[in-house]
Design a protein around this motif. Structure first.
Motif, short mmCIF file in Angstrom:
data_model
loop_
_atom_site.label_atom_id
_atom_site.label_comp_id
_atom_site.label_asym_id
_atom_site.label_seq_id
_atom_site.Cartn_x
_atom_site.Cartn_y
_atom_site.Cartn_z
N ALA A 131 -5.34 -9.42 -7.28
CA ALA A 131 -5.45 -10.82 -6.86
C ALA A 131 -5.87 -10.88 -5.39
O ALA A 131 -5.25 -10.23 -4.54
N ASN A 132 -6.91 -11.64 -5.11
CA ASN A 132 -7.34 -11.89 -3.74
C ASN A 132 -7.59 -10.60 -2.94
O ASN A 132 -7.10 -10.45 -1.82
N SER A 133 -8.32 -9.67 -3.54
CA SER A 133 -8.69 -8.40 -2.89
C SER A 133 -7.50 -7.49 -2.58
O SER A 133 -7.58 -6.61 -1.73
N VAL A 134 -6.40 -7.70 -3.28
CA VAL A 134 -5.20 -6.87 -3.12
C VAL A 134 -4.75 -6.41 -4.50
O VAL A 134 -4.84 -7.15 -5.48
N ILE A 135 -4.27 -5.16 -4.56
CA ILE A 135 -3.69 -4.63 -5.79
C ILE A 135 -2.19 -4.59 -5.60
O ILE A 135 -1.69 -4.02 -4.62
N TYR A 136 -1.45 -5.18 -6.54
CA TYR A 136 0.01 -5.17 -6.51
C TYR A 136 0.47 -4.20 -7.60
O TYR A 136 0.06 -4.31 -8.75
N LEU A 137 1.31 -3.27 -7.20
CA LEU A 137 1.69 -2.16 -8.06
C LEU A 137 3.18 -1.94 -7.99
O LEU A 137 3.75 -1.84 -6.91
N GLY A 138 3.81 -1.84 -9.15
CA GLY A 138 5.23 -1.48 -9.21
C GLY A 138 5.39 -0.06 -9.70
O GLY A 138 4.55 0.46 -10.44
N SER A 139 6.46 0.60 -9.26
CA SER A 139 6.71 1.98 -9.64
C SER A 139 8.18 2.17 -9.97
O SER A 139 9.03 1.38 -9.56
N TRP A 140 8.48 3.26 -10.66
CA TRP A 140 9.87 3.58 -10.97
C TRP A 140 10.63 4.02 -9.72
O TRP A 140 11.83 4.25 -9.78
N ASP A 141 9.95 4.14 -8.59
CA ASP A 141 10.64 4.46 -7.34
C ASP A 141 11.30 3.24 -6.70
O ASP A 141 11.84 3.31 -5.61
N TYR A 164 9.85 0.44 -5.72
CA TYR A 164 9.04 -0.25 -4.71
C TYR A 164 7.95 -1.07 -5.37
O TYR A 164 7.41 -0.70 -6.41
N ILE A 165 7.63 -2.18 -4.73
CA ILE A 165 6.41 -2.92 -5.02
C ILE A 165 5.46 -2.60 -3.87
O ILE A 165 5.87 -2.59 -2.71
N TYR A 166 4.21 -2.30 -4.21
CA TYR A 166 3.21 -1.93 -3.22
C TYR A 166 2.08 -2.94 -3.25
O TYR A 166 1.68 -3.39 -4.32
N ALA A 167 1.54 -3.25 -2.08
CA ALA A 167 0.32 -4.04 -1.97
C ALA A 167 -0.72 -3.14 -1.32
O ALA A 167 -0.49 -2.59 -0.24
N LEU A 168 -1.85 -2.96 -2.00
CA LEU A 168 -2.89 -2.04 -1.55
C LEU A 168 -4.20 -2.77 -1.35
O LEU A 168 -4.53 -3.70 -2.10
N LYS A 214 -10.33 -2.05 -1.87
CA LYS A 214 -11.48 -1.17 -1.65
C LYS A 214 -11.08 0.24 -1.24
O LYS A 214 -11.73 1.21 -1.63
N THR A 215 -10.02 0.36 -0.44
CA THR A 215 -9.67 1.65 0.15
C THR A 215 -8.41 2.29 -0.42
O THR A 215 -8.18 3.48 -0.25
N GLY A 216 -7.56 1.48 -1.06
CA GLY A 216 -6.28 1.99 -1.53
C GLY A 216 -5.25 2.11 -0.42
O GLY A 216 -4.15 2.59 -0.63
N LYS A 217 -5.59 1.66 0.77
CA LYS A 217 -4.68 1.72 1.92
C LYS A 217 -3.49 0.79 1.69
O LYS A 217 -3.63 -0.34 1.23
N LEU A 218 -2.31 1.30 2.04
CA LEU A 218 -1.09 0.50 1.90
C LEU A 218 -1.10 -0.65 2.89
O LEU A 218 -1.25 -0.44 4.10
N LEU A 219 -0.96 -1.87 2.37
CA LEU A 219 -0.87 -3.06 3.22
C LEU A 219 0.59 -3.36 3.52
O LEU A 219 0.94 -3.71 4.64
N TRP A 220 1.44 -3.27 2.49
CA TRP A 220 2.89 -3.42 2.66
C TRP A 220 3.58 -2.91 1.41
O TRP A 220 2.98 -2.74 0.37
N SER A 221 4.87 -2.64 1.56
CA SER A 221 5.70 -2.26 0.41
C SER A 221 7.09 -2.85 0.64
O SER A 221 7.47 -3.16 1.77
N ASP A 222 7.82 -2.99 -0.45
CA ASP A 222 9.16 -3.54 -0.37
C ASP A 222 9.99 -2.93 -1.48
O ASP A 222 9.56 -2.87 -2.63
N GLN A 223 11.18 -2.45 -1.14
CA GLN A 223 12.05 -1.83 -2.14
C GLN A 223 12.87 -2.88 -2.86
O GLN A 223 13.41 -3.79 -2.25
N LYS A 224 12.97 -2.71 -4.17
CA LYS A 224 13.74 -3.61 -5.03
C LYS A 224 14.99 -2.91 -5.51
O LYS A 224 15.23 -1.75 -5.22
N MET A 225 15.80 -3.60 -6.30
CA MET A 225 17.07 -3.05 -6.77
C MET A 225 16.90 -2.04 -7.90
O MET A 225 17.61 -1.06 -7.98
#
Length: 119
Positions: free
Chosen positions: A56-66, A68-72, A75-86
């Motif tokens: 969405a809007n030139s950002v990839i939002y990805l969840g993992s079993w670790d 964390y939610i990641y925003a990448l 184009k580059t896969g560079k981490l924009l931000w991440s946030d740990q969930k419960m």
């Protein structure tokens, strides 16, 4: 497309523009050129990635079993931000009207206004 990963791939692919994004149990999100199948970039998490990301809007939002939610950057896969969930994230995030929604496996529902994460 020919993608070789260290572990199985259960995530469905997601297409954004001319790129295919797919997660793997090896903890990576892969970005592949849709016409040639060549690797453009990969992003590594500390957990497995079994659900498709959301674009969405030139950002990839990805969840993992670790947990964390990641925003990448799309184009580059560079981490924009991440946030740990419960809990581990085993569902795809969705974006609606500038808000990201995401459930985790501890029966928590997470949502955040994306403008709060803008640089």
């Amino acid at each position: 497309m020919d993608l070789s990963t260290a572990r199985p791939v259960y995530s469905s692919p997601v297409v954004g523009g001319h790129t295919v994004y797919i997660g793997s149990d090896d903890g990576n999100l892969y970005a592949l050129n849709s016409s040639k199948g060549r690797l453009i970039w990969k992003f590594t998490t500390q957990g497995i990635v079994t659900v498709p990301p959301t674009v969405a809007n030139s950002v990839i939002y990805l969840g993992s079993w670790d947990k964390y939610i990641y925003a990448l950057d799309i184009k580059t896969g560079k981490l924009l931000w991440s946030d740990q969930k419960m809990g581990s994230i085993k569902s795809s995030p969705i974006v609606v009207d500038g808000t990201l929604y995401l459930p985790d496996d501890d029966n928590n529902s997470y949502h955040t206004q994306l403008e709060a994460w803008q640089p």
